[in-house]
Design a protein around this motif. Sequence first.
Motif, PDB file in Angstrom:
ATOM      1  N   ILE A   1       0.605  -1.277  -0.031  1.00  0.00           N
ATOM      2  CA  ILE A   1       0.090  -0.010   0.024  1.00  0.00           C
ATOM      3  C   ILE A   1       0.918   1.279  -0.161  1.00  0.00           C
ATOM      4  O   ILE A   1       0.508   2.084  -0.711  1.00  0.00           O
ATOM      5  N   THR A   2       1.932   1.379   0.714  1.00  0.00           N
ATOM      6  CA  THR A   2       2.906   2.420   0.909  1.00  0.00           C
ATOM      7  C   THR A   2       3.237   2.522  -0.467  1.00  0.00           C
ATOM      8  O   THR A   2       3.644   3.632  -0.969  1.00  0.00           O
ATOM      9  N   ALA A   3       4.006   1.544  -1.082  1.00  0.00           N
ATOM     10  CA  ALA A   3       4.645   1.746  -2.462  1.00  0.00           C
ATOM     11  C   ALA A   3       3.563   2.117  -3.492  1.00  0.00           C
ATOM     12  O   ALA A   3       3.735   3.057  -4.395  1.00  0.00           O
ATOM     13  N   ILE A   4       2.344   1.745  -3.282  1.00  0.00           N
ATOM     14  CA  ILE A   4       1.256   2.293  -4.260  1.00  0.00           C
ATOM     15  C   ILE A   4       1.056   3.627  -4.136  1.00  0.00           C
ATOM     16  O   ILE A   4       0.896   4.570  -5.139  1.00  0.00           O
ATOM     17  N   GLN A   5       1.049   4.056  -2.791  1.00  0.00           N
ATOM     18  CA  GLN A   5       0.634   5.513  -2.867  1.00  0.00           C
ATOM     19  C   GLN A   5       1.937   6.383  -3.099  1.00  0.00           C
ATOM     20  O   GLN A   5       1.728   7.416  -3.632  1.00  0.00           O
ATOM     21  N   HIS A   6       3.205   5.914  -3.035  1.00  0.00           N
ATOM     22  CA  HIS A   6       4.410   6.722  -3.806  1.00  0.00           C
ATOM     23  C   HIS A   6       4.216   6.899  -5.261  1.00  0.00           C
ATOM     24  O   HIS A   6       4.445   7.705  -5.914  1.00  0.00           O
ATOM     25  N   LEU A   7       3.718   5.665  -5.997  1.00  0.00           N
ATOM     26  CA  LEU A   7       3.610   5.640  -7.006  1.00  0.00           C
ATOM     27  C   LEU A   7       2.370   6.507  -7.723  1.00  0.00           C
ATOM     28  O   LEU A   7       2.418   7.274  -8.708  1.00  0.00           O
ATOM     29  N   MET A   8       1.198   6.573  -7.008  1.00  0.00           N
ATOM     30  CA  MET A   8       0.003   7.468  -7.211  1.00  0.00           C
ATOM     31  C   MET A   8       0.570   9.058  -7.000  1.00  0.00           C
ATOM     32  O   MET A   8       0.137   9.926  -7.788  1.00  0.00           O
ATOM     33  N   LYS A   9       1.426   9.303  -6.156  1.00  0.00           N
ATOM     34  CA  LYS A   9       1.995  10.463  -5.890  1.00  0.00           C
ATOM     35  C   LYS A   9       2.713  11.000  -7.070  1.00  0.00           C
ATOM     36  O   LYS A   9       2.547  12.073  -7.357  1.00  0.00           O
ATOM     37  N   ALA A  10       3.580  10.155  -7.769  1.00  0.00           N
ATOM     38  CA  ALA A  10       4.587  10.178  -8.974  1.00  0.00           C
ATOM     39  C   ALA A  10       3.054  10.786  -9.915  1.00  0.00           C
ATOM     40  O   ALA A  10       3.725  11.556 -10.685  1.00  0.00           O
ATOM     41  N   VAL A  11       2.379   9.773 -10.076  1.00  0.00           N
ATOM     42  CA  VAL A  11       1.327  10.329 -11.295  1.00  0.00           C
ATOM     43  C   VAL A  11       0.924  11.768 -11.122  1.00  0.00           C
ATOM     44  O   VAL A  11       0.650  12.241 -12.090  1.00  0.00           O
ATOM     45  N   HIS A  12       0.277  11.892  -9.981  1.00  0.00           N
ATOM     46  CA  HIS A  12      -0.260  13.232 -10.009  1.00  0.00           C
ATOM     47  C   HIS A  12       0.744  14.462  -9.664  1.00  0.00           C
ATOM     48  O   HIS A  12       0.144  15.605  -9.828  1.00  0.00           O
ATOM     49  N   ALA A  13       2.106  14.294  -9.685  1.00  0.00           N
ATOM     50  CA  ALA A  13       2.913  15.225  -9.574  1.00  0.00           C
ATOM     51  C   ALA A  13       3.562  15.349 -11.160  1.00  0.00           C
ATOM     52  O   ALA A  13       4.230  16.316 -11.435  1.00  0.00           O
ATOM     53  N   GLY A  14       2.860  14.818 -12.247  1.00  0.00           N
ATOM     54  CA  GLY A  14       3.276  14.619 -13.550  1.00  0.00           C
ATOM     55  C   GLY A  14       3.018  15.776 -14.281  1.00  0.00           C
ATOM     56  O   GLY A  14       2.861  16.188 -15.455  1.00  0.00           O
TER      57      GLY A  14
END
Length: 149
Positions: free
Chosen positions: A14-27
């Motif tokens: 879940i933590t890893a997914i949250q980091h990936l989602m953060k990267a998506v939304h920072a794009g």
Amino acid sequence: MEARMKSAANPDVITAIQHLMKAVHAGGVDPRLLELVHLRASQINGCSPCVYAGVQSAKKRGETEERLHNVVAWRETPFFSEEERAALELAEAATRIQDGAPGVTDEIWDAAARHFSEEQLSAITLEIALTNFFNRINRTIREQAGKTW
């Protein structure tokens, strides 16, 4: 149909997914466009919990009922911009890679690249990949629409 598991992910996942989602939304991509991409890939994969969650999330971001009801037929409607059409076509091509489908052709990629920067394309590509990831988990464990999120 009953769900096979209560949760498919441990806290580290879940933590890893949250980091990936953060990267998506920072794009630098409009969050409503990311929601449309998520919804279209989820429709293709028949993932009811992701379609349900995608519609709910898009509505919270101000997306209209008219557009949400027409994502499935985006090519035949006047409701989407050229930029959105390029992203939806990319989402479809990246999702439909089974059984010898051509995947993302140069033509599809070039159309998207005319509308988005490399950073934005990276975010859209990651959104597509994560959506397919979630779709496959949900289909495997028989997650039910509206039951968890």
